[in-house]
Design an enzyme around this catalytic site. Structure first.
Site, PDB file in Angstrom:
ATOM      1  N   ARG A   1       0.863  -1.186   0.000  1.00  0.00           N
ATOM      2  CA  ARG A   1       0.000   0.000   0.000  1.00  0.00           C
ATOM      3  C   ARG A   1       0.892   1.226   0.000  1.00  0.00           C
ATOM      4  O   ARG A   1       1.936   1.239   0.676  1.00  0.00           O
ATOM      5  CB  ARG A   1      -0.921   0.020   1.232  1.00  0.00           C
ATOM      6  CG  ARG A   1      -2.104  -0.938   1.148  1.00  0.00           C
ATOM      7  CD  ARG A   1      -3.130  -0.534   0.071  1.00  0.00           C
ATOM      8  NE  ARG A   1      -4.240  -1.468  -0.031  1.00  0.00           N
ATOM      9  CZ  ARG A   1      -4.334  -2.482  -0.868  1.00  0.00           C
ATOM     10  NH1 ARG A   1      -3.339  -2.730  -1.697  1.00  0.00           N
ATOM     11  NH2 ARG A   1      -5.410  -3.249  -0.890  1.00  0.00           N
TER      12      ARG A   1
ATOM     13  N   HIS B   1      -1.692  -0.304  -9.925  1.00  0.00           N
ATOM     14  CA  HIS B   1      -2.324  -1.268  -9.018  1.00  0.00           C
ATOM     15  C   HIS B   1      -2.851  -2.501  -9.775  1.00  0.00           C
ATOM     16  O   HIS B   1      -4.035  -2.839  -9.705  1.00  0.00           O
ATOM     17  CB  HIS B   1      -3.466  -0.576  -8.251  1.00  0.00           C
ATOM     18  CG  HIS B   1      -3.741  -1.211  -6.917  1.00  0.00           C
ATOM     19  ND1 HIS B   1      -3.975  -0.494  -5.779  1.00  0.00           N
ATOM     20  CD2 HIS B   1      -3.806  -2.519  -6.545  1.00  0.00           C
ATOM     21  CE1 HIS B   1      -4.188  -1.306  -4.759  1.00  0.00           C
ATOM     22  NE2 HIS B   1      -4.082  -2.551  -5.212  1.00  0.00           N
TER      23      HIS B   1
ATOM     24  N   GLU C   1      -3.160   7.592  -4.656  1.00  0.00           N
ATOM     25  CA  GLU C   1      -3.248   6.666  -5.795  1.00  0.00           C
ATOM     26  C   GLU C   1      -4.450   7.045  -6.653  1.00  0.00           C
ATOM     27  O   GLU C   1      -5.563   7.042  -6.123  1.00  0.00           O
ATOM     28  CB  GLU C   1      -3.402   5.251  -5.247  1.00  0.00           C
ATOM     29  CG  GLU C   1      -3.093   4.202  -6.283  1.00  0.00           C
ATOM     30  CD  GLU C   1      -3.075   2.791  -5.681  1.00  0.00           C
ATOM     31  OE1 GLU C   1      -2.439   2.578  -4.637  1.00  0.00           O
ATOM     32  OE2 GLU C   1      -3.730   1.936  -6.262  1.00  0.00           O
TER      33      GLU C   1
HETATM   34  N1  NAD Z   1      -1.000  -4.502  -5.382  1.00  0.00           N
HETATM   35  C1  NAD Z   1      -2.064  -5.292  -5.255  1.00  0.00           C
HETATM   36  O1  NAD Z   1      -2.831  -5.466  -6.181  1.00  0.00           O
HETATM   37  C2  NAD Z   1      -2.304  -6.016  -3.939  1.00  0.00           C
HETATM   38  C3  NAD Z   1      -3.090  -7.181  -3.919  1.00  0.00           C
HETATM   39  C4  NAD Z   1      -3.258  -7.868  -2.717  1.00  0.00           C
HETATM   40  C5  NAD Z   1      -2.679  -7.374  -1.546  1.00  0.00           C
HETATM   41  N2  NAD Z   1      -1.959  -6.214  -1.597  1.00  0.00           N
HETATM   42  C6  NAD Z   1      -1.294  -5.692  -0.388  1.00  0.00           C
HETATM   43  O2  NAD Z   1      -0.167  -6.525  -0.130  1.00  0.00           O
HETATM   44  C7  NAD Z   1       0.135  -6.501   1.269  1.00  0.00           C
HETATM   45  C8  NAD Z   1       0.255  -7.919   1.801  1.00  0.00           C
HETATM   46  O3  NAD Z   1      -1.012  -8.570   1.685  1.00  0.00           O
HETATM   47  P1  NAD Z   1      -1.226 -10.002   2.365  1.00  0.00           P
HETATM   48  O4  NAD Z   1      -2.590 -10.472   2.051  1.00  0.00           O
HETATM   49  O5  NAD Z   1      -0.066 -10.862   2.019  1.00  0.00           O
HETATM   50  O6  NAD Z   1      -1.091  -9.562   3.894  1.00  0.00           O
HETATM   51  P2  NAD Z   1      -1.443 -10.423   5.199  1.00  0.00           P
HETATM   52  O7  NAD Z   1      -2.808 -10.071   5.673  1.00  0.00           O
HETATM   53  O8  NAD Z   1      -1.120 -11.848   5.001  1.00  0.00           O
HETATM   54  O9  NAD Z   1      -0.393  -9.768   6.207  1.00  0.00           O
HETATM   55  C9  NAD Z   1      -0.427 -10.093   7.562  1.00  0.00           C
HETATM   56  C10 NAD Z   1       0.967 -10.349   8.039  1.00  0.00           C
HETATM   57  O10 NAD Z   1       1.822  -9.218   7.812  1.00  0.00           O
HETATM   58  C11 NAD Z   1       2.869  -9.250   8.771  1.00  0.00           C
HETATM   59  N3  NAD Z   1       2.994  -7.942   9.410  1.00  0.00           N
HETATM   60  C12 NAD Z   1       2.058  -7.319  10.193  1.00  0.00           C
HETATM   61  N4  NAD Z   1       2.550  -6.148  10.634  1.00  0.00           N
HETATM   62  C13 NAD Z   1       3.800  -6.036  10.142  1.00  0.00           C
HETATM   63  C14 NAD Z   1       4.833  -5.041  10.242  1.00  0.00           C
HETATM   64  N5  NAD Z   1       4.657  -3.950  10.995  1.00  0.00           N
HETATM   65  N6  NAD Z   1       5.994  -5.239   9.601  1.00  0.00           N
HETATM   66  C15 NAD Z   1       6.188  -6.344   8.858  1.00  0.00           C
HETATM   67  N7  NAD Z   1       5.256  -7.318   8.721  1.00  0.00           N
HETATM   68  C16 NAD Z   1       4.097  -7.165   9.347  1.00  0.00           C
HETATM   69  C17 NAD Z   1       2.510 -10.323   9.796  1.00  0.00           C
HETATM   70  O11 NAD Z   1       3.239 -11.500   9.475  1.00  0.00           O
HETATM   71  C18 NAD Z   1       1.047 -10.554   9.547  1.00  0.00           C
HETATM   72  O12 NAD Z   1       0.638 -11.872   9.903  1.00  0.00           O
HETATM   73  C19 NAD Z   1      -0.990  -5.695   1.927  1.00  0.00           C
HETATM   74  O13 NAD Z   1      -0.556  -4.358   2.112  1.00  0.00           O
HETATM   75  C20 NAD Z   1      -2.098  -5.737   0.903  1.00  0.00           C
HETATM   76  O14 NAD Z   1      -2.973  -4.659   1.016  1.00  0.00           O
HETATM   77  C21 NAD Z   1      -1.757  -5.537  -2.758  1.00  0.00           C
END
Ligand code: NAD
Length: 338
Positions: free
Chosen positions: A249, A296, A277
């Protein structure tokens, strides 16, 4: 979890999303697994036309654009037991009322993680080889240059990749990176060294990771504590010539500080998300040769939506068989998830 042979299911999402998610085969599968009218797609729980279907629904199959499931919405669904989300984050539509009601919830975030991880692997490998920048320079000069001289340490042999966040996507990235000759570091306050090692990475603190990596890729969720986790000082820890990849994000990075570094040419970036964005139309990031900016697109698009639909239908079958979800969402985990 309650078990029903063919549970009553209603789709709740934007109409276009339902069309894109469920192809013919998925619609047939859905009809075999559930009592459902695939033509009925609810995008407003207060619409009286949907009242009869909602009165009997046991499972909501949700997708992008699902309206909020607040107490008023839940009142229209007295038999609702489960929410199966055919997309990533449930934070847009789930409310505390869902947990108070004791609903079980599943999401397709793991299925949505794969295209983001694939995009990231491509970004890492092209970033290490400076492919985007060289292609732009080549298009300008139309002649060969001494790329070794221009890019010291060029290439993907024995470089260090830093993964911020052992999230679903971060873990997938680490897994997909295993065959390459790269050292992988990971920073995550919820991870221990042994688990990191099991994933195939070395656990470090965030500052150490930034200082030691050639390429840093951000996969932490957007939370109050992750806002500007890469601020001016942290960006300053990155090595000269390092590449920052952000598919998470935009708010996790201080855009103004990053823009300064990129305009100065000290860093390189691959940015699928920004803050704001999209960026203002006069942002220099659109044109810099050391920046690859995409709108995105890393998450599921096109045919990739079918993977999320399949994941949701697998969960539906598990529910109908009386099994626990493979990808459950719990209120506790949501506090540190996307
Ligand atoms: N660009 C895109 O199209 C797109 C698509 C899907 C997700 N995303 C983004 O990608 C990111 C990851 O998504 P996800 O589903 O893998 O997340 P997720 O919900 O699996 O992430 C949770 C995990 O992040 C870790 N975490 C929490 N706080 C943290 C911190 N302060 N520092 C480091 N790690 C920490 C922990 O391990 C936690 O369990 C998110 O920001 C999500 O919004 C972007």
């Amino acid at each position: 979890m309650t078990s029903t042979a063919r549970p009553a299911v209603v789709l709740a999402m934007e109409h276009d999303v339902a069309t894109a998610l469920f192809d013919q085969a998925a619609r047939h599968r859905l009809a075999r697994s559930a009592v459902v009218d695939p033509q009925t797609v609810v995008d407003d729980f207060a619409d009286p036309a949907h009242a009869p279907a909602l009165a009997g629904v046991e499972i909501l199959l949700t997708g992008w654009g699902c309206p909020r499931l607040d107490a008023a919405a839940l009142q229209t669904m007295p038999r609702l037991r489960a929410v199966i989300h055919a997309a990533g984050s449930v934070k847009h539509h789930l409310t505390d009322a869902c947990w108070e009601r004791g609903l079980v919830v599943s999401s397709a975030a793991a299925a949505n993680a794969l295209p983001v991880a694939e995009y990231t692997i491509a970004a890492i490998l092209f970033g290490g080889k400076r492919v985007v920048e060289i292609s732009r320079r080549f298009a300008g000069s139309r002649r060969y240059e001494d790329w070794n001289a221009r890019y010291p340490g060029f290439g993907n042999y024995r470089r260090t990749v830093g993964v911020i966040g052992a999230s679903l996507i971060g873990r997938r990235v680490i897994e997909l990176l295993q065959p390459y000759d790269l050292e992988i570091l990971v920073a995550d306050p919820y991870l221990d060294a042994e688990t990191a090692q099991g994933l195939g990475a070395r656990l470090t603190g965030l500052d150490e990771l930034l200082a030691a990596s050639d390429i840093v890729t951000v996969h932490a969720p957007e939370l109050p504590e992750t806002r500007h986790m890469l601020d001016r000082n942290r960006l300053g820890l990155l090595r000269d010539g390092a590449t920052l990849i952000n598919t998470a994000r935009g708010s996790l990075v201080d855009t103004a500080a990053l823009t300064k570094e990129l305009v100065a040419g000290r860093l390189h970036a691959v940015l699928d998300v920004t803050d704001p964005e999209p960026l203002p139309t006069d942002s220099p990031l659109y044109d810099l040769p050391n920046v690859l900016l995409t709108p995105h697109i890393a998450g599921s698009l096109g045919g990739e939506l079918h993977r999320m639909a399949e994941s949701a239908l697998d969960e539906l079958d598990r529910y109908a068989a009386g099994l626990a979800f493979a990808h459950p969402v719990t209120p506790g985990a949501l506090l540190r998830s996307a």
